[in-house]
Design an enzyme around this catalytic site. Structure first.
Site, PDB file in Angstrom:
ATOM      1  N   ASP A  98       5.823  -0.183  -6.400  1.00 24.26           N
ATOM      2  CA  ASP A  98       5.807  -1.267  -5.414  1.00 24.26           C
ATOM      3  C   ASP A  98       6.917  -2.279  -5.671  1.00 24.26           C
ATOM      4  O   ASP A  98       7.269  -3.055  -4.794  1.00 24.26           O
ATOM      5  CB  ASP A  98       4.451  -1.990  -5.461  1.00 24.26           C
TER       6      ASP A  98
ATOM      7  N   LYS B 104      -2.258   0.646   7.523  1.00 19.50           N
ATOM      8  CA  LYS B 104      -1.115   1.565   7.560  1.00 19.50           C
ATOM      9  C   LYS B 104      -1.254   2.603   8.671  1.00 19.50           C
ATOM     10  O   LYS B 104      -0.506   3.572   8.710  1.00 19.50           O
ATOM     11  CB  LYS B 104      -0.951   2.226   6.192  1.00 19.50           C
TER      12      LYS B 104
ATOM     13  N   ASN C  29       5.293   4.850 -13.433  1.00 21.02           N
ATOM     14  CA  ASN C  29       3.839   4.844 -13.603  1.00 21.02           C
ATOM     15  C   ASN C  29       3.402   6.221 -14.093  1.00 21.02           C
ATOM     16  O   ASN C  29       4.208   7.156 -14.125  1.00 21.02           O
ATOM     17  CB  ASN C  29       3.163   4.462 -12.266  1.00 21.02           C
TER      18      ASN C  29
ATOM     19  N   PHE D 266      -3.085   7.896   0.069  1.00 18.02           N
ATOM     20  CA  PHE D 266      -3.924   7.859  -1.135  1.00 18.02           C
ATOM     21  C   PHE D 266      -4.094   6.400  -1.546  1.00 18.02           C
ATOM     22  O   PHE D 266      -3.239   5.568  -1.264  1.00 18.02           O
ATOM     23  CB  PHE D 266      -3.268   8.649  -2.271  1.00 18.02           C
TER      24      PHE D 266
ATOM     25  N   LYS E 274      24.493  -0.223 -19.842  1.00 18.12           N
ATOM     26  CA  LYS E 274      23.303  -0.458 -20.662  1.00 18.12           C
ATOM     27  C   LYS E 274      23.252  -1.930 -21.087  1.00 18.12           C
ATOM     28  O   LYS E 274      24.254  -2.469 -21.593  1.00 18.12           O
ATOM     29  CB  LYS E 274      23.348   0.452 -21.893  1.00 18.12           C
TER      30      LYS E 274
ATOM     31  N   LYS F   1      -6.456  -0.116   3.556  1.00 19.22           N
ATOM     32  CA  LYS F   1      -5.173   0.602   3.669  1.00 19.22           C
ATOM     33  C   LYS F   1      -5.181   1.519   4.890  1.00 19.22           C
ATOM     34  O   LYS F   1      -4.171   1.674   5.571  1.00 19.22           O
ATOM     35  CB  LYS F   1      -4.910   1.413   2.395  1.00 19.22           C
TER      36      LYS F   1
HETATM   37  N1  CTP Z   1       2.893   3.901  -0.755  1.00 19.86           N
HETATM   38  C1  CTP Z   1       4.098   4.031  -0.121  1.00 19.86           C
HETATM   39  N2  CTP Z   1       5.130   3.191  -0.416  1.00 19.86           N
HETATM   40  C2  CTP Z   1       4.983   2.210  -1.330  1.00 19.86           C
HETATM   41  C3  CTP Z   1       3.734   2.067  -2.004  1.00 19.86           C
HETATM   42  C4  CTP Z   1       2.718   2.943  -1.692  1.00 19.86           C
HETATM   43  O1  CTP Z   1       4.248   4.934   0.702  1.00 19.86           O
HETATM   44  N3  CTP Z   1       6.002   1.418  -1.613  1.00 19.86           N
HETATM   45  C5  CTP Z   1       1.801   4.826  -0.398  1.00 19.86           C
HETATM   46  C6  CTP Z   1       1.348   5.777  -1.494  1.00 19.86           C
HETATM   47  O2  CTP Z   1       2.044   7.005  -1.401  1.00 19.86           O
HETATM   48  C7  CTP Z   1      -0.126   5.939  -1.204  1.00 19.86           C
HETATM   49  C8  CTP Z   1      -0.530   4.638  -0.538  1.00 19.86           C
HETATM   50  O3  CTP Z   1       0.687   4.021  -0.102  1.00 19.86           O
HETATM   51  O4  CTP Z   1      -0.373   6.978  -0.278  1.00 19.86           O
HETATM   52  C9  CTP Z   1      -1.276   3.671  -1.373  1.00 19.86           C
HETATM   53  O5  CTP Z   1      -0.559   3.321  -2.491  1.00 19.86           O
HETATM   54  P1  CTP Z   1      -1.093   2.206  -3.484  1.00 19.86           P
HETATM   55  O6  CTP Z   1      -0.036   1.939  -4.518  1.00 19.86           O
HETATM   56  O7  CTP Z   1      -2.463   2.554  -3.946  1.00 19.86           O
HETATM   57  O8  CTP Z   1      -1.277   0.978  -2.549  1.00 19.86           O
HETATM   58  P2  CTP Z   1      -0.367  -0.114  -1.943  1.00 19.86           P
HETATM   59  O9  CTP Z   1      -0.395   0.040  -0.472  1.00 19.86           O
HETATM   60  O10 CTP Z   1       0.956  -0.144  -2.590  1.00 19.86           O
HETATM   61  O11 CTP Z   1      -1.192  -1.437  -2.261  1.00 19.86           O
HETATM   62  P3  CTP Z   1      -1.574  -2.110  -3.668  1.00 19.86           P
HETATM   63  O12 CTP Z   1      -0.524  -1.694  -4.649  1.00 19.86           O
HETATM   64  O13 CTP Z   1      -1.544  -3.543  -3.369  1.00 19.86           O
HETATM   65  O14 CTP Z   1      -2.934  -1.592  -3.996  1.00 19.86           O
END
Ligand code: CTP
Length: 402
Positions: free
Chosen positions: A283, A345, A214, A327, A293, A341
């Site tokens: 995620d 969490k 990302n 975040f 490859k 969140k």
């Molecule tokens: N985070 C994490 N581990 C993951 C995904 C996210 O620790 N596998 C943490 C990020 O570091 C951030 C927070 O979760 O502090 C929110 O991440 P975000 O991607 O915005 O949210 P998600 O909880 O993954 O939910 P969604 O993607 O459904 O919005």
């Protein structure tokens, strides 16, 4: 909105400039300090004038430069005392062997050395000279004496010097000098606290040459790491791949994938008082990364993905008496998702960003955040640099007792 966090804004800084080739870098340093909002006065030696004229410093600082004790009839004789009393910090860059020798021995025979005897605020001395001069017993003894007087000394960089020799003696980059001055003047309100920070993106391998990631640059997390270290914290930064150099004084653990980040975070979390998870963790990852490859003739047109571990959630479930900050980067319904969140969490604070504007979120140097707290309150923060936001977030974490 109050920000107690530290910046050079409004600080009275005196920049001492000595006669050395590196004096041209003092001009850039002055520009950087003024850009930070500092009110800077320049005191230069007679010899410095051979390298850079006072008019350059006067134009950039918007103030008269002090060069001699007796130049003008008005207040010249006492202005060094006034400037010394007013100063929040002094930086001498470049500092020649001559000024170092004078300061070490209490000699006051020109504007800068006389001014320095009246200074009581923190002082950063940035030596720059020929390598052999720098290594000489006299200069090393004098630097030792300055250390003993409580002056901070910035190690000169190594490299090819103007005199043709190679080795230590080069004046560091003005950005490094500015950072060192900021660190010197910052309040040490996080002294003794252990802060674990994650930053940057993760990369999830499809095969050895392709991956899913990302646009996270890591700038926000690195800014927090730097600000916390500057304020006296023991900082561990677990970072995905970024192009930023780790901040001074921070223990850096580089990782690539979400799984590696999870292992590192879960290993480190018990040693931290405060955990700030600014990383943009993927995620999803390919269910099976190919070891060779994948050739396009053989590639399937769809990728089988699986969920990565939610690291923040795991930390939230395991945390004891620790402050946990997450975040939330959202494209819509920030309030609802961020507050969700926070609860799901077990967080103490969530920093929410609406992604989409060019001046906030991924990759930008500025950020506009909303901060959500456990007690259900929310604080909207104006657009500001990620550096200022880092300090503001630390102020808020400090209030939470972290
Ligand atoms: N985070 C994490 N581990 C993951 C995904 C996210 O620790 N596998 C943490 C990020 O570091 C951030 C927070 O979760 O502090 C929110 O991440 P975000 O991607 O915005 O949210 P998600 O909880 O993954 O939910 P969604 O993607 O459904 O919005």
């Amino acid at each position: 909105m109050d920000t107690m966090g530290f910046t050079l804004e409004g600080k009275h800084i005196v920049l001492g400039v000595c006669g050395g080739i590196a004096a041209y870098k003092s001009v850039e340093l002055l520009r950087l300090l003024v850009k930070e909002g500092a009110s800077v006065r320049v005191v230069m030696t007679e010899n410095a004038g051979h390298f850079v004229g006072p008019m350059t410093f006067e134009a950039l600082s918007q103030r008269k430069v002090c060069r001699t004790l007796f130049a003008t009839a008005d207040d010249a004789a006492v202005q060094h005392i006034h400037w010394a009393e007013e100063a929040d910090g002094v930086v001498i860059a470049p500092a020649t062997a001559n000024i170092i020798g004078k300061l070490a021995n209490g000699i006051a025979d020109d504007a800068l050395s006389t001014f320095m005897l009246a200074v009581t605020c923190p002082v950063l001395v940035c030596p720059a000279m020929n390598t052999n001069m720098f290594a000489s017993r006299q200069v090393q003894r004098n630097i030792g004496l300055l250390n003993g007087f409580g002056y901070a000394i910035l190690e000169p960089g190594s490299g090819e010097l103007a005199c043709g020799t190679t080795g230590p003696g080069r004046l560091p980059d003005p950005l490094i000098i500015r950072d060192a001055l900021e660190a010197l003047l910052a309040p040490k309100d996080f002294a003794g606290r252990r802060v674990l920070i994650t930053a940057g993106p993760t990369r999830e391998a499809i095969d050895p040459v392709r991956y899913i990631t990302n646009p996270s640059s890591g700038k926000m997390g690195y800014a927090i790491a730097r600000a916390a270290a500057m304020r006296g914290a023991h900082v561990t930064l677990i970072t995905g791949p970024t192009s930023i150099a780790p901040p001074e004084g921070v223990v850096c653990i580089p990782v690539i994938s979400a799984a590696e980040m999870a292992t590192a975070v879960l290993e480190q979390m018990d040693h931290a008082d405060i955990i700030i998870k600014s990383a943009a963790v993927a995620d999803f990852r390919p269910a099976a990364a190919a070891s060779l490859k994948v050739k396009k003739e053989d590639a399937a047109l769809s990728l089988q993905l699986e969920r990565t571990q939610d690291i923040l959630k795991a930390v939230g479930a395991r945390k004891k008496n620790q402050v946990l900050v997450g975040f939330a980067a959202e494209t819509h319904e920030l309030d609802r998702f961020a507050a969700g969140k926070l609860k799901a969490k077990n967080l103490d604070m969530v920093v929410g960003n609406l992604i989409g504007a060019p001046d906030a979120g991924f990759g930008a140097d500025t950020n506009r955040a909303s901060i959500y707290y456990k007690d259900g309150t929310c604080e909207a923060v104006d657009l500001m640099s990620k550096k200022d936001l880092a300090h503001l977030l630390l102020d808020r974490v400090g209030r939470l007792g972290g």
